[in-house]
Design a protein around this motif. Structure first.
Motif, PDB file in Angstrom:
ATOM      1  N   GLY A   1       0.816  -1.225   0.000  1.00  0.00           N
ATOM      2  CA  GLY A   1       0.000   0.000   0.000  1.00  0.00           C
ATOM      3  C   GLY A   1       0.841   1.264   0.000  1.00  0.00           C
ATOM      4  O   GLY A   1       1.723   1.443  -0.820  1.00  0.00           O
ATOM      5  N   ASP A   2       0.581   2.146   0.953  1.00  0.00           N
ATOM      6  CA  ASP A   2       1.277   3.425   1.074  1.00  0.00           C
ATOM      7  C   ASP A   2       1.627   3.633   2.548  1.00  0.00           C
ATOM      8  O   ASP A   2       1.214   2.845   3.394  1.00  0.00           O
ATOM      9  CB  ASP A   2       0.372   4.550   0.546  1.00  0.00           C
ATOM     10  N   PRO A   3       2.384   4.706   2.870  1.00  0.00           N
ATOM     11  CA  PRO A   3       2.841   4.860   4.266  1.00  0.00           C
ATOM     12  C   PRO A   3       1.712   4.835   5.304  1.00  0.00           C
ATOM     13  O   PRO A   3       1.856   4.240   6.377  1.00  0.00           O
ATOM     14  CB  PRO A   3       3.555   6.212   4.261  1.00  0.00           C
TER      15      PRO A   3
ATOM     16  N   ALA B   1       5.184  14.030   7.716  1.00  0.00           N
ATOM     17  CA  ALA B   1       5.645  12.741   8.265  1.00  0.00           C
ATOM     18  C   ALA B   1       6.905  12.288   7.540  1.00  0.00           C
ATOM     19  O   ALA B   1       7.852  11.784   8.154  1.00  0.00           O
ATOM     20  CB  ALA B   1       4.541  11.697   8.129  1.00  0.00           C
ATOM     21  N   LEU B   2       6.935  12.494   6.224  1.00  0.00           N
ATOM     22  CA  LEU B   2       8.132  12.128   5.445  1.00  0.00           C
ATOM     23  C   LEU B   2       9.346  12.907   5.938  1.00  0.00           C
ATOM     24  O   LEU B   2      10.400  12.330   6.214  1.00  0.00           O
ATOM     25  CB  LEU B   2       7.905  12.415   3.952  1.00  0.00           C
ATOM     26  N   LEU B   3       9.205  14.231   6.081  1.00  0.00           N
ATOM     27  CA  LEU B   3      10.369  15.053   6.446  1.00  0.00           C
ATOM     28  C   LEU B   3      10.831  14.766   7.873  1.00  0.00           C
ATOM     29  O   LEU B   3      12.013  14.925   8.189  1.00  0.00           O
ATOM     30  CB  LEU B   3      10.058  16.541   6.258  1.00  0.00           C
TER      31      LEU B   3
ATOM     32  N   ALA C   1      12.493  11.113  -5.970  1.00  0.00           N
ATOM     33  CA  ALA C   1      11.851   9.799  -6.066  1.00  0.00           C
ATOM     34  C   ALA C   1      11.261   9.389  -4.715  1.00  0.00           C
ATOM     35  O   ALA C   1      10.173   8.815  -4.654  1.00  0.00           O
ATOM     36  CB  ALA C   1      12.858   8.755  -6.546  1.00  0.00           C
ATOM     37  N   GLU C   2      11.984   9.704  -3.648  1.00  0.00           N
ATOM     38  CA  GLU C   2      11.468   9.362  -2.309  1.00  0.00           C
ATOM     39  C   GLU C   2      10.194  10.136  -1.977  1.00  0.00           C
ATOM     40  O   GLU C   2       9.281   9.611  -1.351  1.00  0.00           O
ATOM     41  CB  GLU C   2      12.547   9.601  -1.243  1.00  0.00           C
ATOM     42  N   VAL C   3      10.140  11.396  -2.405  1.00  0.00           N
ATOM     43  CA  VAL C   3       8.927  12.194  -2.161  1.00  0.00           C
ATOM     44  C   VAL C   3       7.756  11.576  -2.918  1.00  0.00           C
ATOM     45  O   VAL C   3       6.674  11.353  -2.371  1.00  0.00           O
ATOM     46  CB  VAL C   3       9.130  13.663  -2.591  1.00  0.00           C
ATOM     47  N   ARG C   4       7.981  11.258  -4.184  1.00  0.00           N
ATOM     48  CA  ARG C   4       6.891  10.687  -4.998  1.00  0.00           C
ATOM     49  C   ARG C   4       6.427   9.360  -4.401  1.00  0.00           C
ATOM     50  O   ARG C   4       5.232   9.075  -4.341  1.00  0.00           O
ATOM     51  CB  ARG C   4       7.346  10.489  -6.448  1.00  0.00           C
ATOM     52  N   ASP C   5       7.355   8.550  -3.969  1.00  0.00           N
ATOM     53  CA  ASP C   5       7.018   7.252  -3.410  1.00  0.00           C
ATOM     54  C   ASP C   5       6.201   7.408  -2.113  1.00  0.00           C
ATOM     55  O   ASP C   5       5.203   6.736  -1.904  1.00  0.00           O
ATOM     56  CB  ASP C   5       8.330   6.496  -3.130  1.00  0.00           C
ATOM     57  N   TYR C   6       6.600   8.343  -1.276  1.00  0.00           N
ATOM     58  CA  TYR C   6       5.924   8.519   0.021  1.00  0.00           C
ATOM     59  C   TYR C   6       4.513   9.075  -0.164  1.00  0.00           C
ATOM     60  O   TYR C   6       3.629   8.837   0.654  1.00  0.00           O
ATOM     61  CB  TYR C   6       6.758   9.461   0.900  1.00  0.00           C
ATOM     62  N   LEU C   7       4.327   9.832  -1.242  1.00  0.00           N
ATOM     63  CA  LEU C   7       3.002  10.438  -1.482  1.00  0.00           C
ATOM     64  C   LEU C   7       2.097   9.541  -2.320  1.00  0.00           C
ATOM     65  O   LEU C   7       1.044   9.977  -2.801  1.00  0.00           O
ATOM     66  CB  LEU C   7       3.165  11.801  -2.169  1.00  0.00           C
ATOM     67  N   GLU C   8       2.484   8.264  -2.425  1.00  0.00           N
ATOM     68  CA  GLU C   8       1.735   7.334  -3.282  1.00  0.00           C
ATOM     69  C   GLU C   8       0.261   7.215  -2.876  1.00  0.00           C
ATOM     70  O   GLU C   8      -0.609   7.023  -3.715  1.00  0.00           O
ATOM     71  CB  GLU C   8       2.397   5.954  -3.200  1.00  0.00           C
TER      72      GLU C   8
END
Ligand SMILES: Cc1cc2nc3c(=O)[nH]c(=O)nc-3n(C[C@H](O)[C@H](O)[C@H](O)COP(=O)(O)OP(=O)(O)OC[C@H]3O[C@@H](n4cnc5c(N)ncnc54)[C@H](O)[C@@H]3O)c2cc1C
Ligand code: FES
Ligand code: FES
Lengths: 261, 161
Positions: A96-98, B113-115, B124-131
């Protein structure tokens, strides 16, 4: 959603007792059950949250095995299993996602046994043991078809014990809208041989690919699978892929899992 | 009805809820904190993301009673003490990271939360985390830019189209 009585026990014994009540159901991360309740496909009278039971949380290494509490979230497994079992941690970190990973749990995923879920592949591919409130169930006996498992009424998963492999890998061909596996392969190499479990492809849910297991047990390399072909019989057909398409993915994803291991 | 107590944006709050009351309902209807949006109500879109004990979760898919005693942070808790926009919020404005603004509370909370986990993420990490956060307006590029800018990185080279 129909209303219900919410209870949050702090021990396994209390949870088992609460689940013996009429129309009681377990709640773990809620990431699957809550949408189901909103659609009124489930309407428990009593909802028993399992997330406040310390004995059911955490990742712990005991010799050659990694034991994971059923209420451990995907995000916790991704972090805490990374050293002992990187393929498993990687699988958890790709679910899924975080936000889903911060709540969804291994126990909820296994009890649900969605035919496209990731964890069933890891559990079957590792020959893990599902420890419940009543007994220990071998992975080969646990999964019993679409959304169906060996769990009995009122029986809950307490933890899952994974034998740690020499090498392992998981490769998921993602269905981009749902993020579940269109087809995923989990490969694990043990002294006793190689196991290969496929999710997202079988009409009856997760299954072992025995031809692939034999070939990889003889020679552990992606090329060892080159000569094999997978029969589309018994594979799923839907909007996203035909049985023949999934049959090809079984082999390709297994090869990618071997390369990743 | 059952009493629920939690800390929201640093303030102790309580209210009477049903078993089925969602966290997002408690925040919006119980506390009047309507900054948190409901887009899909099926844990797909991320508009409702808030932090529970520091972790990003979809508040449409959490029961209020299940987070009894927790510390919750919502978009209303992201501004500076004097009421001016916080760093991430300001970056969304500066880089045109929103159009209709419906997804923005969730985007900001997930990005925060990511930061907190990864103070200098790659694109790429930003895009992945905002999936798990869906935006129907911006096409995402400017959101990604805003998050990278808020992390103190140079964004002049990031795709602008
Ligand atoms: C947007 C989104 C994307 C997702 N992507 C993926 C993905 O890529 N791969 C994937 O594998 N999954 C995916 N999922 C599913 C996710 O992993 C769920 O968290 C998981 O399937 C269910 O776990 P849960 O803890 O949320 O269980 P719940 O929803 O709380 O419960 C699910 C079922 O299991 C029962 N149950 C829960 N715990 C126990 C227990 N300990 N013992 C017995 N029964 C129990 C409940 O009664 C219920 O019937 C996704 C979900 C969402 C919303
Ligand atoms: S409203 Fe919660 S994820 Fe869309
Ligand atoms: S700004 Fe409109 S949905 Fe994202």
């Amino acid at each position: 959603m129909h209303n219900f009585e919410f209870v949050k026990p702090s021990t396994i014994a209390e949870a088992v007792k609460a689940l013996a009540r009429e129309d009681a159901q377990a709640l773990s991360g809620g990431q699957t059950l809550m949408p189901t309740m909103k659609q009124r496909l489930a309407a428990p009278a009593v909802l028993v949250s399992l997330t406040g039971i310390p004995e059911m949380r955490g990742v712990c290494r005991n010799g050659d095995a990694l034991e994971i509490g059923a209420a451990t979230t995907h995000a916790e497994v991704a972090r805490e299993a990374a050293a002992a079992y990187p393929a498993l941690a990687g699988l958890a970190g790709g679910i899924g996602d975080p936000a889903v990973r911060n709540l969804g749990t291994i126990g909820g995923s296994l009890a649900n046994n969605d035919p496209a879920a990731c964890y069933p592949a890891a559990v079957l591919g590792s020959g893990a043991t599902v420890v419940t409130s009543k007994r220990e169930i071998a992975a080969d006996d646990f999964f019993q078809g679409l959304f169906s498992t060996a769990l009995e009424e009122g029986e809950i998963i307490i933890s899952v014990r994974f034998p740690i492999p020499e090498r392992a890998g998981y490769a998921k061909f993602e269905q981009p809208a749902s993020r579940f596996a269109l087809t995923g392969a989990f490969v694990a190499k043990y002294a006793s041989g190689v196991r290969v479990a496929i999710t997202g492809a079988g009409q009856d849910g997760v299954f072992r690919w025995s031809d692939g297991e034999r070939a990889l047990s003889a020679s552990y390399a992606a090329d060892a699978l080159s000569g094999l072909s997978v029969s589309p019989d018994g594979l799923m057909a839907d909007l996203h892929g035909t049985p023949a398409y999934r049959a090809n993915l079984v082999k390709v994803m297994t090869q990618r899992a071997v390369r990743a291991s | 009805m059952t009493k629920v107590t939690m800390t929201v944006n640093g303030k102790a709050v309580s209210g009477e809820v049903e078993g089925r009351t969602l966290l997002v309902q408690f925040l919006r209807e119980g506390l009047g904190l309507t900054g948190t949006h409901v887009g899909c109500d099926t844990s797909q879109c991320g508009a409702c993301v808030v932090h529970v004990d520091g972790k990003a979760v979809k508040s449409c898919t959490v029961f209020a009673l299940d987070v009894e005693g927790a510390s919750v942070r919502t978009i209303e808790g992201m501004a500076n003490a004097d009421g001016s926009l916080g760093t991430l919020q300001q970056a969304f404005q500066d880089h045109h990271g929103l159009q209709c603004g419906f997804c923005t509370p969730g985007m900001v909370m997930t990005s925060a939360a990511l930061l907190a986990e990864n103070p200098k993420p790659t694109e790429a990490e930003v895009r992945d985390y905002l999936e798990g956060n869906i935006c129907r307006c911006t096409g995402y590029h400017n959101i990604v830019k805003a998050v990278l800018a808020a992390s103190g990185q140079d964004v002049s080279a990031v795709a602008a189209e």
